[in-house]
Scaffold this active site. Structure first.
Site, mmCIF file in Angstrom:
data_model
loop_
_atom_site.group_PDB
_atom_site.id
_atom_site.type_symbol
_atom_site.label_atom_id
_atom_site.label_comp_id
_atom_site.label_asym_id
_atom_site.label_seq_id
_atom_site.Cartn_x
_atom_site.Cartn_y
_atom_site.Cartn_z
ATOM 1 N N CYS A 18 0.899 -1.161 0.000
ATOM 2 C CA CYS A 18 0.000 0.000 0.000
ATOM 3 C C CYS A 18 0.928 1.198 0.000
ATOM 4 O O CYS A 18 2.127 1.070 0.190
ATOM 5 C CB CYS A 18 -0.830 0.048 1.285
ATOM 6 S SG CYS A 18 -2.020 -1.260 1.436
ATOM 7 N N ARG A 49 1.738 1.410 -5.911
ATOM 8 C CA ARG A 49 1.747 0.457 -4.801
ATOM 9 C C ARG A 49 0.362 -0.087 -4.497
ATOM 10 O O ARG A 49 0.233 -1.067 -3.769
ATOM 11 C CB ARG A 49 2.303 1.109 -3.540
ATOM 12 C CG ARG A 49 3.696 1.701 -3.708
ATOM 13 C CD ARG A 49 4.196 2.250 -2.398
ATOM 14 N NE ARG A 49 4.221 1.193 -1.422
ATOM 15 C CZ ARG A 49 5.213 0.310 -1.326
ATOM 16 N NH1 ARG A 49 6.228 0.382 -2.155
ATOM 17 N NH2 ARG A 49 5.176 -0.642 -0.437
ATOM 18 N N TRP A 97 -3.966 -1.259 -1.364
ATOM 19 C CA TRP A 97 -4.027 -2.504 -2.136
ATOM 20 C C TRP A 97 -4.554 -3.535 -1.153
ATOM 21 O O TRP A 97 -3.854 -3.997 -0.271
ATOM 22 C CB TRP A 97 -2.623 -2.878 -2.635
ATOM 23 C CG TRP A 97 -2.597 -4.108 -3.462
ATOM 24 C CD1 TRP A 97 -2.288 -5.371 -3.075
ATOM 25 C CD2 TRP A 97 -2.881 -4.209 -4.862
ATOM 26 N NE1 TRP A 97 -2.359 -6.231 -4.123
ATOM 27 C CE2 TRP A 97 -2.727 -5.556 -5.231
ATOM 28 C CE3 TRP A 97 -3.252 -3.290 -5.832
ATOM 29 C CZ2 TRP A 97 -2.929 -6.016 -6.534
ATOM 30 C CZ3 TRP A 97 -3.457 -3.746 -7.119
ATOM 31 C CH2 TRP A 97 -3.296 -5.079 -7.448
ATOM 32 N N ASN A 123 0.625 -0.049 6.167
ATOM 33 C CA ASN A 123 0.970 -0.864 5.003
ATOM 34 C C ASN A 123 1.512 -2.185 5.538
ATOM 35 O O ASN A 123 2.561 -2.217 6.166
ATOM 36 C CB ASN A 123 2.038 -0.159 4.168
ATOM 37 C CG ASN A 123 2.628 -1.094 3.126
ATOM 38 O OD1 ASN A 123 1.990 -2.056 2.724
ATOM 39 N ND2 ASN A 123 3.858 -0.834 2.734
ATOM 40 N N GLY A 124 0.774 -3.237 5.339
ATOM 41 C CA GLY A 124 1.249 -4.522 5.838
ATOM 42 C C GLY A 124 0.093 -5.446 6.153
ATOM 43 O O GLY A 124 -1.043 -5.176 5.779
ATOM 44 N N GLU A 498 2.939 -16.192 -26.124
ATOM 45 C CA GLU A 498 3.128 -15.041 -25.231
ATOM 46 C C GLU A 498 4.255 -14.143 -25.742
ATOM 47 O O GLU A 498 4.140 -12.913 -25.732
ATOM 48 C CB GLU A 498 3.424 -15.526 -23.796
ATOM 49 C CG GLU A 498 3.656 -14.446 -22.766
ATOM 50 C CD GLU A 498 2.546 -13.416 -22.636
ATOM 51 O OE1 GLU A 498 2.794 -12.361 -22.035
ATOM 52 O OE2 GLU A 498 1.443 -13.640 -23.204
ATOM 53 N N LYS A 502 3.880 -10.145 -26.724
ATOM 54 C CA LYS A 502 4.675 -9.072 -26.110
ATOM 55 C C LYS A 502 5.338 -8.209 -27.188
ATOM 56 O O LYS A 502 5.320 -6.992 -27.129
ATOM 57 C CB LYS A 502 5.744 -9.670 -25.175
ATOM 58 C CG LYS A 502 5.144 -10.254 -23.893
ATOM 59 C CD LYS A 502 4.830 -9.251 -22.847
ATOM 60 C CE LYS A 502 3.392 -8.928 -22.522
ATOM 61 N NZ LYS A 502 2.373 -9.890 -22.422
ATOM 62 N N GLU A 505 2.568 -6.102 -29.008
ATOM 63 C CA GLU A 505 1.833 -5.041 -28.306
ATOM 64 C C GLU A 505 2.698 -3.860 -27.894
ATOM 65 O O GLU A 505 2.168 -2.762 -27.694
ATOM 66 C CB GLU A 505 1.065 -5.619 -27.116
ATOM 67 C CG GLU A 505 1.878 -6.127 -25.974
ATOM 68 C CD GLU A 505 0.980 -6.600 -24.832
ATOM 69 O OE1 GLU A 505 -0.036 -5.953 -24.557
ATOM 70 O OE2 GLU A 505 1.309 -7.648 -24.225
ATOM 71 N N HIS A 521 3.580 -26.346 -43.923
ATOM 72 C CA HIS A 521 2.229 -26.345 -44.518
ATOM 73 C C HIS A 521 1.792 -24.932 -44.912
ATOM 74 O O HIS A 521 0.615 -24.682 -45.157
ATOM 75 C CB HIS A 521 1.239 -26.969 -43.524
ATOM 76 C CG HIS A 521 1.630 -28.363 -43.133
ATOM 77 N ND1 HIS A 521 1.560 -29.439 -43.991
ATOM 78 C CD2 HIS A 521 2.149 -28.833 -41.966
ATOM 79 C CE1 HIS A 521 1.993 -30.529 -43.371
ATOM 80 N NE2 HIS A 521 2.366 -30.192 -42.157
ATOM 81 N N LYS A 620 -4.761 -1.224 -19.788
ATOM 82 C CA LYS A 620 -4.350 -2.308 -18.895
ATOM 83 C C LYS A 620 -5.487 -3.286 -18.650
ATOM 84 O O LYS A 620 -5.301 -4.498 -18.636
ATOM 85 C CB LYS A 620 -3.866 -1.721 -17.569
ATOM 86 C CG LYS A 620 -3.407 -2.754 -16.560
ATOM 87 C CD LYS A 620 -2.170 -3.463 -17.038
ATOM 88 C CE LYS A 620 -1.728 -4.635 -16.206
ATOM 89 N NZ LYS A 620 -0.703 -5.439 -16.828
HETATM 90 C C1 AGP Z 1 -1.169 -8.407 -22.056
HETATM 91 O O1 AGP Z 1 0.073 -7.860 -21.990
HETATM 92 C C2 AGP Z 1 -2.251 -7.448 -22.233
HETATM 93 N N1 AGP Z 1 -2.229 -6.452 -21.258
HETATM 94 C C3 AGP Z 1 -3.620 -8.089 -22.380
HETATM 95 O O2 AGP Z 1 -3.567 -9.015 -23.402
HETATM 96 C C4 AGP Z 1 -4.128 -8.790 -21.118
HETATM 97 O O3 AGP Z 1 -3.393 -9.927 -20.859
HETATM 98 C C5 AGP Z 1 -5.595 -9.154 -21.321
HETATM 99 O O4 AGP Z 1 -6.326 -7.987 -21.541
HETATM 100 C C6 AGP Z 1 -6.149 -9.918 -20.114
HETATM 101 O O5 AGP Z 1 -6.124 -9.142 -18.978
HETATM 102 P P1 AGP Z 1 -6.483 -9.809 -17.564
HETATM 103 O O6 AGP Z 1 -5.430 -10.792 -17.235
HETATM 104 O O7 AGP Z 1 -6.513 -8.645 -16.621
HETATM 105 O O8 AGP Z 1 -7.821 -10.444 -17.697
#
Ligand code: AGP
Length: 625
Positions: A18, A49, A97, A123-124, A498, A502, A505, A521, A620
């Site tokens: 936090c 945090r 948090w 915080n803790g 994955e 990365k 994106e 193929h 996010k």
């Molecule tokens: C991944 O780097 C992205 N931020 C995005 O694909 C993310 O993984 C996806 O939107 C799922 O998010 P979540 O894990 O919060 O459900």
């Protein structure tokens, strides 16, 4: 990262986060702005945090206390709380948090004692929370929240009521509580002071002229001072506008001036704890995120969860983006190690995938934020068909967690970088831990899996420290690439997806992943001299199979990057860029090995001049279908 660690009952290291801030000034405006405005800006710098609820208390020179708090992100509620309208001589504030008690107005900090004479932020996590709560209730205290923090205010109140001075009350309170804590307490008996105590959770004091400050981290105070004192475990004391008093166990005063250090960070860097980007910070946080998550799983993976998984007709595992790739690893382990009938799918394909489920089926929602709408809708559809629903998430009290029948929380700490990194690792490790438990119940031999789960934090640390710089130089070779392939077979397919995500994106290079056996193929048609192809190989049954796929790419002049267990010499010899990694034989390797893909993507973004933290067109948490 070590300042955010506690040792849980099992002796594992755990991460708690936090943001706390406090300030005492000789008179109004010594800070050059209303104390409320200062507190708000300090919280903005601490929000990485934790950001599920916010609150502050301001005390003016006539000892009047104004306390405001609310659930929500600072940016969303700062006007409602009205920080800028409040000035005074003492102020404390908190961004949360949640650990004890879901995010809500009543669980937001600050918390007060029965009479509002003791105001606390913390915080803790207190480990003897339950017994203290029962004791205080039995003594007639009025508890207004579900938090462990509020108990601290009532314990101080008790000690003051027994006739102790505030400092003596602080000492006795510290003797009473167990766990990780960094708390600040305003005690109206000594109105110009803020008392503090620290065990594991971080506290830093900031020295000023006519004011002194105290916070979880330096970023909160850097706008007003670069002279700080890092408080150590077991220390407690108080600050006032002109005094800093610190003592260690058995009341031995410490000369604070002998501990002053000067910070020379840029404001930008500070927000990221000295890292240039949140993503870099979160990549380096993976070892502790994994350790913390592992420490929190034993209490959460109940026999009931194991029973419904072992009795399930079919297990559906869904996620979006990075969480889908983690779902693929969990699915692979459930099918290939425990021999369960499971399948993973991309959440947004729930209509076509979830057909005629019933209460013999189980649905696992994988989502770090716990708010992704695709995964939520998929979960609701499974629930509407009476399937049992398990949520694996990183956010306490998130929607997916609230609506699930069973909640499994990771402890990765807040992930601010849009590109998920540490939460992929903790999702994989959570799945591996569940699979280990299922094996033990079924009597399936899983010693290699168990070993790799336990060593995964240190392997991750080793890989990051050894290869960050190398990925920086590799990114310089690849930065003009327009396309890339990430190829794997069986166990290494999810991590290949994955890696491609990365790179896509944050560096905007078109990267594609597919099963390596598929190249001939069609996809191999795109390959020409210098075309980058990343192969990931664990030391398992797929390690041999993939050799032909590497050869066919080399025959077309591809630039081969091979991230593989170091004992796979034949495979590594085929690489233009070999990346020899500590040998791992189970899909757990996806957690440590993914750091290579993350660091390559991160450095590609930076070397192409893009901000890895704020990728275009992305958010996010995706809360729209
Ligand atoms: C991944 O780097 C992205 N931020 C995005 O694909 C993310 O993984 C996806 O939107 C799922 O998010 P979540 O894990 O919060 O459900």
């Amino acid at each position: 990262m070590s300042r955010d660690i506690i040792y849980c009952a099992a002796g594992n290291r755990v991460l708690i986060v936090c943001g706390i801030i406090g300030v005492c000034q000789r008179e109004k405006l010594v800070l050059g702005e209303p104390i409320g405005s200062f507190l708000k800006k300090a919280l903005q710098r601490l929000e990485y945090r934790g950001y599920d609820s916010v609150g502050f208390a301001v005390i003016d020179k006539d000892r009047r206390i104004t306390l405001r708090k609310k659930k929500g992100k600072l940016a969303e509620i700062e006007n409602i709380l009205g920080f800028d309208a409040f000035d005074g001589v003492v102020g404390i504030a908190h961004t949360r948090w949640a650990t004890h008690g879901e995010p809500s107005d009543r669980n937001a900090h600050p918390h007060i004692d029965c009479n509002g004479c003791v105001v606390v932020i913390h915080n803790g996590t207190l480990q003897n929370y339950q017994e203290l709560k029962e004791l205080l209730i039995s003594r007639g205290h009025l508890l207004r929240s579900d938090t462990d923090t509020e108990l601290i205010a009532h314990i101080i109140e008790e000690k003051i009521r027994e006739g102790l001075t505030p400092l003596e009350a602080l000492r006795e309170t510290v003797k009473t509580i167990k766990g990780a804590y960094a708390f600040l307490a305003y005690i109206c008996k000594e109105p110009d002071k803020i008392f503090f105590a620290k065990n594991v959770s971080p506290i830093v004091i900031g020295l000023g002229n006519g004011f002194n400050m105290i916070a979880s981290d330096i970023p909160a105070m850097i706008s007003h001072t670069k002279r700080v004192i890092v408080v150590e475990d077991g220390e407690m004391g108080y600050i006032s506008p002109d005094t800093i008093y610190i003592e260690k166990d058995n009341n031995t005063p410490i000369d604070p001036m002998s501990r002053v250090i000067t910070v020379d960070w840029t404001p930008e860097m500070i927000d990221k704890g000295g890292y240039p980007h949140y993503m870099a910070k979160e990549i380096y946080e993976q070892p502790i995120a994994i350790r913390s998550t592992l420490a929190g799983l034993p209490d959460q993976i109940t026999d009931e969860i194991l029973r419904i998984l072992l009795r399930a007709r079919r297990i559906y595992i869904a996620g979006a983006g990075t969480s889908y790739h983690a779902a693929m690893v969990i699915d692979f382990m459930m099918r290939n190690i425990v021999d369960l009938d499971s399948r993973s799918f991309i959440s947004s394909e729930y209509l076509s995938t979830l057909r005629s489920l019933d209460d013999n089926d189980v649905f696992i929602a994988v989502s770090q934020s716990g708010e992704t709408i695709d995964t939520l809708m998929a979960m609701r559809r499974a629930k509407s068909m009476n399937a049992k629903v398990i949520a694996v998430t990183n956010v306490l009290g998130s929607t997916i967690a609230r609506e699930a029948d069973y909640k499994i929380y990771m402890r990765a700490g807040p992930e601010i970088g849009v590109a998920a990194t540490k939460t992929f690792a903790t999702e994989v490790i959570t799945g591996a831990y569940i699979v280990e438990k299922l094996c033990l119940v079924r009597g399936i031999e899983c010693s290699q899996l168990s070993k790799e789960i336990r060593i995964s934090p240190s392997i991750t640390e080793l890989i990051i420290n050894k290869y960050f710089k190398e990925m920086e130089s590799l990114s310089k070779i690849l930065k003009e690439a327009r396309n890339m392939y990430f190829l794997g077979r069986g166990s290494t397919l999810p991590i290949s997806y994955e890696g491609a995500l990365k790179v896509k994106e944050i560096s905007y290079i078109h990267a594609e992943a597919y099963p390596a056996g598929e190249s001939k193929h069609g996809p191999i048609a795109l390959v020409e001299p210098g075309f980058p192809v990343v192969f990931t190989i664990f030391d398992d049954e797929y390690g041999e199979l993939i050799i032909n796929n590497i050869e066919e790419m080399k025959a077309r002049g591809a630039y081969t990057i091979i991230a593989a267990s170091e004992n796979l010499e034949r495979q590594l010899k085929l690489a233009n860029k070999p990346i020899a990694l500590p040998t791992m034989r189970t899909p757990v390797a996806s957690a440590p090995y993914v750091a290579i893909h993350q660091m390559l993507a991160y450095n590609l973004a930076v070397s192409r001049g893009y901000d890895p933290d704020k990728p275009r067109n992305l958010a996010k948490t995706v809360t729209v279908e």
